[in-house]
Design an enzyme around this catalytic site. Structure first.
Site, mmCIF file in Angstrom:
data_model
loop_
_atom_site.group_PDB
_atom_site.id
_atom_site.type_symbol
_atom_site.label_atom_id
_atom_site.label_comp_id
_atom_site.label_asym_id
_atom_site.label_seq_id
_atom_site.Cartn_x
_atom_site.Cartn_y
_atom_site.Cartn_z
ATOM 1 N N PRO A 2 5.559 18.246 1.141
ATOM 2 C CA PRO A 2 4.796 17.024 1.023
ATOM 3 C C PRO A 2 4.541 16.219 2.292
ATOM 4 O O PRO A 2 5.465 15.729 2.926
ATOM 5 C CB PRO A 2 5.653 16.186 0.064
ATOM 6 C CG PRO A 2 7.045 16.681 0.257
ATOM 7 C CD PRO A 2 6.947 18.082 0.762
ATOM 8 N N GLU A 3 3.279 16.083 2.635
ATOM 9 C CA GLU A 3 2.849 14.967 3.478
ATOM 10 C C GLU A 3 1.816 14.235 2.626
ATOM 11 O O GLU A 3 1.703 14.520 1.435
ATOM 12 C CB GLU A 3 2.315 15.461 4.832
ATOM 13 C CG GLU A 3 3.417 16.116 5.661
ATOM 14 C CD GLU A 3 3.067 16.400 7.121
ATOM 15 O OE1 GLU A 3 2.234 15.666 7.680
ATOM 16 O OE2 GLU A 3 3.628 17.340 7.700
ATOM 17 N N LYS A 52 2.697 8.420 1.184
ATOM 18 C CA LYS A 52 3.463 9.435 0.466
ATOM 19 C C LYS A 52 4.016 8.913 -0.856
ATOM 20 O O LYS A 52 4.877 9.551 -1.450
ATOM 21 C CB LYS A 52 4.596 9.951 1.365
ATOM 22 C CG LYS A 52 4.106 10.606 2.651
ATOM 23 C CD LYS A 52 5.241 10.877 3.620
ATOM 24 C CE LYS A 52 4.679 11.365 4.962
ATOM 25 N NZ LYS A 52 5.737 11.400 5.999
ATOM 26 N N ARG A 122 4.789 -2.545 2.755
ATOM 27 C CA ARG A 122 5.492 -2.017 3.928
ATOM 28 C C ARG A 122 4.782 -0.812 4.535
ATOM 29 O O ARG A 122 5.298 -0.221 5.492
ATOM 30 C CB ARG A 122 6.927 -1.627 3.535
ATOM 31 C CG ARG A 122 7.878 -2.819 3.524
ATOM 32 C CD ARG A 122 9.295 -2.437 3.118
ATOM 33 N NE ARG A 122 9.617 -2.974 1.786
ATOM 34 C CZ ARG A 122 9.889 -2.243 0.720
ATOM 35 N NH1 ARG A 122 9.888 -0.922 0.804
ATOM 36 N NH2 ARG A 122 10.158 -2.816 -0.435
ATOM 37 N N ASN A 164 5.592 15.551 9.700
ATOM 38 C CA ASN A 164 5.913 16.294 10.915
ATOM 39 C C ASN A 164 4.841 17.302 11.316
ATOM 40 O O ASN A 164 4.604 17.516 12.497
ATOM 41 C CB ASN A 164 7.260 16.994 10.738
ATOM 42 C CG ASN A 164 7.938 17.251 12.065
ATOM 43 O OD1 ASN A 164 7.623 16.617 13.073
ATOM 44 N ND2 ASN A 164 8.850 18.200 12.073
ATOM 45 N N ARG A 263 13.012 14.141 13.996
ATOM 46 C CA ARG A 263 12.455 15.408 13.498
ATOM 47 C C ARG A 263 12.080 16.279 14.683
ATOM 48 O O ARG A 263 11.809 15.788 15.775
ATOM 49 C CB ARG A 263 11.178 15.153 12.654
ATOM 50 C CG ARG A 263 11.294 14.094 11.611
ATOM 51 C CD ARG A 263 12.327 14.447 10.603
ATOM 52 N NE ARG A 263 12.090 15.773 10.119
ATOM 53 C CZ ARG A 263 11.759 16.076 8.877
ATOM 54 N NH1 ARG A 263 11.673 15.126 7.992
ATOM 55 N NH2 ARG A 263 11.532 17.312 8.529
#
Length: 279
Positions: A2-3, A52, A122, A164, A263
Site C-alpha cells: 500500500p501507498e 493512505k 493532519r 517508499n 526507510r
DNA sequence: ATACCATGAACAG
DNA sequence: TGTTCCTGGTATC
C-alpha cells in the site's frame, strides 16, 4: 502493498462492488467483532480516500476508518458466496455483488466525524484528490524546509499518499538527489515534482500496481517483449528505475541505498547528482 | 523450523 | 533514535 494508489483504488473498488448494498459484516479474526456488529446490516453509502487513509460511511451514521500500514491488504471476491475467510481477516463485508476482506491493517476502527476530521487535518495535500491548491501547499512546505526532500516526501503532513517506492521513483524521474534540502529546490523543480507525483499515483490507481518504467523500453537479451499478465506485477525485479535495484536501469551505474527517514532509500548518483550538498 | 524482509507510522525517551 | 504493532512471502538452516 500500500501507498496512496492502493487506498484510492480500494475506495473505487469497494464503492463499485458494494456501494448502496446492505452488507453483512463480520470479523473472522475476532478482533473487530464488536464493531463489525455495529455495521452489520447497514447500507454502505460512501467511500473516501485521503492519502493512505480510507473512510467508509454507512447509513445509521457509522464511519469506518482504515489504514493498511505496511502489511495490510484488501481482497475482493466477486463470486458469491465467497471462499471461507482466512484466520487473519479482520473484517469481511459481504454485499449483493461481492465480498470485501481486510487483513493486516494498522488501523481499523469506527470513528465519529470529528475523529475523521482530526485525521484529515493532519494530512498534507493528496496528489490524487482534485485540489487546485495542493501543489502550492506542497511547494510552500518544501521550499521552507531544511529537511532532505527524500524525508519530506515521506512526511504525510507535507504530501499525503507517497510511500517508499514513489519517493525513490519520483526523485529519480526528476533528477533530484534525495538528500537535497527542500529549500535548495527551485520553484520550477518543486512544481515539476508535484506534477510527477500526480501522474505516477494516477497511473498506479489505474494499473493497480506501481509501474514507473516501461518494460518495453528496457534492453532485453532476446529483444522479446513479455507476454501475458500485468508487467511489473510478477515477482522478481520490480518495474522501477532505482527502487529495489542494484543498478540504474537508465545508465547502469550502481544504485546507492541507505536509510533515510526510517526507510531504505535508493538513488542513482549519476542521474541524480548530489548538487548543492555540503556533505 | 526459523529468520528476515517488505510499498507504514505511532510512541517512548 | 529506537521499539513496537500489523502479515505473508522468501531465504536459510
Amino acid at each position: 502493498m500500500p501507498e496512496g494508489h492502493t487506498i484510492h483504488r480500494a475506495a473505487q473498488q469497494s464503492l463499485l462492488l458494494a456501494g448502496g448494498d446492505v452488507v453483512v459484516a463480520s470479523s473472522p479474526q475476532g478482533r473487530f467483532a464488536a464493531s463489525a456488529a455495529r455495521i452489520d446490516g447497514a447500507r454502505l453509502l460512501r467511500v473516501d480516500a485521503w492519502g493512505k487513509h480510507l473512510f467508509t460511511s454507512f447509513d445509521g451514521g457509522e464511519l469506518l476508518h482504515v489504514h493498511l500500514g505496511l502489511f495490510g491488504r484488501f481482497a475482493t471476491h466477486e463470486q458469491l458466496p465467497p471462499p471461507s475467510p482466512t484466520e487473519s481477516v479482520r473484517l469481511r463485508l459481504v454485499g449483493s455483488r461481492a465480498a470485501l476482506d481486510l487483513s493486516g491493517p494498522t488501523i481499523c476502527r469506527l470513528v465519529d466525524p470529528a475523529g475523521r476530521d482530526g485525521v484529515v487535518a493532519r494530512l498534507g495535500p493528496d496528489p490524487l484528490r482534485r485540489d487546485p491548491g495542493g501543489g502550492e501547499r506542497f511547494a510552500t512546505r518544501v521550499l521552507a524546509s531544511r529537511a532532505p526532500i527524500g524525508a519530506l516526501l515521506m512526511n504525510q503532513t507535507v504530501v499525503a499518499g507517497v510511500g517508499n517506492v514513489y519517493r525513490a521513483e519520483a526523485l529519480f524521474l526528476e533528477s533530484l538527489h534525495p538528500e537535497r534540502p527542500g529549500r535548495t529546490l527551485s520553484v520550477e523543480a518543486t512544481a515539476a515534482l508535484w506534477q510527477r507525483l500526480v501522474v505516477l499515483l494516477r497511473d498506479g490507481v489505474r494499473r493497480g500496481a506501481i509501474v514507473t518504467i516501461d518494460p518495453a523500453l528496457v534492453e532485453r537479451p532476446s529483444g522479446a517483449l513479455r507476454r501475458g499478465g500485468a508487467t511489473g506485477t510478477r515477482r522478481g525485479r520490480p518495474a522501477t528505475w532505482v527502487y529495489g535495484q542494484q543498478h540504474c536501469r537508465r545508465c547502469a551505474a550502481p544504485v546507492r541505498s541507505w536509510e533515510l527517514a526510517g526507510r531504505r532509500c535508493y538513488a542513482c548518483e549519476v542521474c541524480q547528482p548530489p548538487v548543492g550538498l555540503t556533505g
